[in-house]
Design an enzyme around this catalytic site. Structure first.
Site, PDB file in Angstrom:
ATOM      1  N   LYS A 183      26.645 -11.775  21.835  1.00 54.03           N
ATOM      2  CA  LYS A 183      26.141 -11.902  23.206  1.00 54.03           C
ATOM      3  C   LYS A 183      27.263 -11.691  24.230  1.00 54.03           C
ATOM      4  O   LYS A 183      27.098 -10.941  25.182  1.00 54.03           O
ATOM      5  CB  LYS A 183      25.509 -13.286  23.425  1.00 54.03           C
ATOM      6  CG  LYS A 183      24.338 -13.582  22.511  1.00 54.03           C
ATOM      7  CD  LYS A 183      23.689 -14.927  22.846  1.00 54.03           C
ATOM      8  CE  LYS A 183      24.574 -16.140  22.624  1.00 54.03           C
ATOM      9  NZ  LYS A 183      24.897 -16.428  21.210  1.00 54.03           N
ATOM     10  N   ARG A 195      18.970 -22.748  25.729  1.00 54.90           N
ATOM     11  CA  ARG A 195      19.072 -23.000  24.297  1.00 54.90           C
ATOM     12  C   ARG A 195      18.043 -23.999  23.802  1.00 54.90           C
ATOM     13  O   ARG A 195      18.041 -24.309  22.597  1.00 54.90           O
ATOM     14  CB  ARG A 195      20.457 -23.559  23.986  1.00 54.90           C
ATOM     15  CG  ARG A 195      21.463 -22.508  23.498  1.00 54.90           C
ATOM     16  CD  ARG A 195      22.752 -23.258  23.365  1.00 54.90           C
ATOM     17  NE  ARG A 195      23.726 -22.809  22.431  1.00 54.90           N
ATOM     18  CZ  ARG A 195      24.786 -22.054  22.768  1.00 54.90           C
ATOM     19  NH1 ARG A 195      24.899 -21.528  23.948  1.00 54.90           N
ATOM     20  NH2 ARG A 195      25.710 -21.827  21.867  1.00 54.90           N
ATOM     21  N   ARG A 202      37.044 -14.153  14.862  1.00 55.69           N
ATOM     22  CA  ARG A 202      37.086 -13.670  16.250  1.00 55.69           C
ATOM     23  C   ARG A 202      38.152 -14.359  17.090  1.00 55.69           C
ATOM     24  O   ARG A 202      38.536 -15.484  16.841  1.00 55.69           O
ATOM     25  CB  ARG A 202      35.710 -13.759  16.907  1.00 55.69           C
ATOM     26  CG  ARG A 202      35.309 -15.127  17.357  1.00 55.69           C
ATOM     27  CD  ARG A 202      33.937 -15.069  18.018  1.00 55.69           C
ATOM     28  NE  ARG A 202      33.459 -16.399  18.313  1.00 55.69           N
ATOM     29  CZ  ARG A 202      32.282 -16.652  18.841  1.00 55.69           C
ATOM     30  NH1 ARG A 202      31.424 -15.676  19.092  1.00 55.69           N
ATOM     31  NH2 ARG A 202      31.921 -17.886  19.101  1.00 55.69           N
ATOM     32  N   ARG A 250      38.733 -20.122  19.450  1.00 59.74           N
ATOM     33  CA  ARG A 250      37.990 -21.311  19.835  1.00 59.74           C
ATOM     34  C   ARG A 250      38.115 -22.400  18.791  1.00 59.74           C
ATOM     35  O   ARG A 250      38.030 -22.138  17.595  1.00 59.74           O
ATOM     36  CB  ARG A 250      36.510 -20.965  20.037  1.00 59.74           C
ATOM     37  CG  ARG A 250      36.257 -20.297  21.359  1.00 59.74           C
ATOM     38  CD  ARG A 250      34.861 -19.785  21.487  1.00 59.74           C
ATOM     39  NE  ARG A 250      33.825 -20.738  21.087  1.00 59.74           N
ATOM     40  CZ  ARG A 250      32.533 -20.523  21.267  1.00 59.74           C
ATOM     41  NH1 ARG A 250      32.130 -19.388  21.843  1.00 59.74           N
ATOM     42  NH2 ARG A 250      31.649 -21.398  20.876  1.00 59.74           N
ATOM     43  N   ARG A 261      26.573 -25.259  13.957  1.00 56.70           N
ATOM     44  CA  ARG A 261      26.024 -24.559  15.128  1.00 56.70           C
ATOM     45  C   ARG A 261      24.811 -23.716  14.716  1.00 56.70           C
ATOM     46  O   ARG A 261      23.852 -23.590  15.479  1.00 56.70           O
ATOM     47  CB  ARG A 261      27.110 -23.702  15.782  1.00 56.70           C
ATOM     48  CG  ARG A 261      28.117 -24.548  16.552  1.00 56.70           C
ATOM     49  CD  ARG A 261      29.435 -23.845  16.802  1.00 56.70           C
ATOM     50  NE  ARG A 261      29.311 -22.668  17.604  1.00 56.70           N
ATOM     51  CZ  ARG A 261      30.242 -21.694  17.640  1.00 56.70           C
ATOM     52  NH1 ARG A 261      31.345 -21.792  16.918  1.00 56.70           N
ATOM     53  NH2 ARG A 261      30.062 -20.661  18.403  1.00 56.70           N
TER      54      ARG A 261
HETATM   55  P1  AMP Z   1      28.794 -20.898  23.110  1.00 55.54           P
HETATM   56  O1  AMP Z   1      30.090 -20.447  23.687  1.00 55.54           O
HETATM   57  O2  AMP Z   1      27.622 -20.321  23.844  1.00 55.54           O
HETATM   58  O3  AMP Z   1      28.717 -20.696  21.621  1.00 55.54           O
HETATM   59  O4  AMP Z   1      28.710 -22.467  23.351  1.00 55.54           O
HETATM   60  C1  AMP Z   1      29.667 -23.357  22.763  1.00 55.54           C
HETATM   61  C2  AMP Z   1      29.118 -24.776  22.721  1.00 55.54           C
HETATM   62  O5  AMP Z   1      28.848 -25.220  24.053  1.00 55.54           O
HETATM   63  C3  AMP Z   1      27.816 -24.934  21.974  1.00 55.54           C
HETATM   64  O6  AMP Z   1      28.008 -25.108  20.577  1.00 55.54           O
HETATM   65  C4  AMP Z   1      27.232 -26.184  22.637  1.00 55.54           C
HETATM   66  O7  AMP Z   1      27.869 -27.357  22.180  1.00 55.54           O
HETATM   67  C5  AMP Z   1      27.646 -25.982  24.089  1.00 55.54           C
HETATM   68  N1  AMP Z   1      26.640 -25.215  24.864  1.00 55.54           N
HETATM   69  C6  AMP Z   1      26.788 -23.975  25.423  1.00 55.54           C
HETATM   70  N2  AMP Z   1      25.681 -23.574  26.064  1.00 55.54           N
HETATM   71  C7  AMP Z   1      24.785 -24.598  25.906  1.00 55.54           C
HETATM   72  C8  AMP Z   1      23.426 -24.792  26.307  1.00 55.54           C
HETATM   73  N3  AMP Z   1      22.763 -23.860  27.006  1.00 55.54           N
HETATM   74  N4  AMP Z   1      22.832 -25.962  25.952  1.00 55.54           N
HETATM   75  C9  AMP Z   1      23.479 -26.921  25.258  1.00 55.54           C
HETATM   76  N5  AMP Z   1      24.749 -26.787  24.828  1.00 55.54           N
HETATM   77  C10 AMP Z   1      25.400 -25.642  25.151  1.00 55.54           C
END
Ligand code: AMP
Length: 210
Positions: A14, A89, A123, A155, A166
């Protein structure tokens, strides 16, 4: 013009695709993950609340996420719509978004679980510019990062154990969001395995961008 949602499991591409297509769609990328990581790094109240959820691979509570999205959408660059990456999400997040924004299209980037673990654990990102690279699939060019000042960051939640947590969070809480938009006739499913350029082209075609 309304907003676009880039939807899919962690590691679907994404963020990579958002960077590649945003100059063609004209909308700024709004990544809740990036916003939360910035809040954690800055030690803000939102960051302090979010940190433990993020480290365990769980979702941050909906009310925290909806608040940061409401604030972000009041900024001037969001006036003509944005490209959401990693949001919504959950069904409550999607319902909250329906009330405050117009969604033109939802691009679901589909990648099987088996492929995701290898992708995420390899990554890394260039800290100054945010470009995403991968040890095997998308290595840093020999000439370095196009931004000219490469600084590698990985990360904290990209370890194998956290990736598996996740993924199960995604299957339990996030995948129903695809059906929410499918019922509204907005969902476009894109095969996220294969050549990065071809995937970008498939997304642009689904969006009707020449
Ligand atoms: P991402 O970078 O999108 O993979 O997000 C990393 C982490 O941030 C996720 O594993 C969640 O803990 C939190 N997170 C990001 N976006 C959301 C969302 N829309 N709702 C809830 N938690 C989120």
């Amino acid at each position: 013009m309304g907003s676009i949602i880039l939807f899919g499991p962690p590691g679907a591409g994404k963020g990579t695709q958002a960077q590649r297509i945003l100059d063609r769609t004209g909308q700024p990328q709004v990544s809740t993950g990036d916003m939360l990581r910035a809040a954690v790094a800055a030690g803000t109240p939102v960051g302090m609340e979010a940190k433990s959820y993020m480290e365990s691979g769980a979702l941050v509570p909906d009310e925290v996420i909806v608040r940061i999205i409401e604030e972000r959408l009041t900024e001037p660059d969001a006036a003509n719509g944005v490209m959401f990456d990693g949001f919504p999400r959950t069904i409550p997040q999607a319902e909250a978004l329906d009330a405050i924004a117009t969604i033109d299209a939802v691009i679901a980037i589909e990648v099987p679980d088996d492929e995701i673990v290898g992708r995420i654990t390899g990554r890394y990102t260039c800290k100054p510019c945010g470009r995403v690279f991968h040890d095997v699939h998308l290595p840093l060019p020999p000439s370095g990062c196009p931004c000219g000042t490469f600084v590698e960051v990985r990360r904290a939640d990209d370890s194998e154990a956290t990736v598996r947590a996740r993924l199960s969070t995604y299957h339990e809480q996030t995948s129903p969001v695809a059906e929410h938009y499918d019922r509204a006739g907005l969902l476009h499913r894109i095969d996220g395995v294969g050549d990065v350029d071809q995937i970008s082209n498939a997304i642009l075609a689904a969006l009707g961008v020449e």
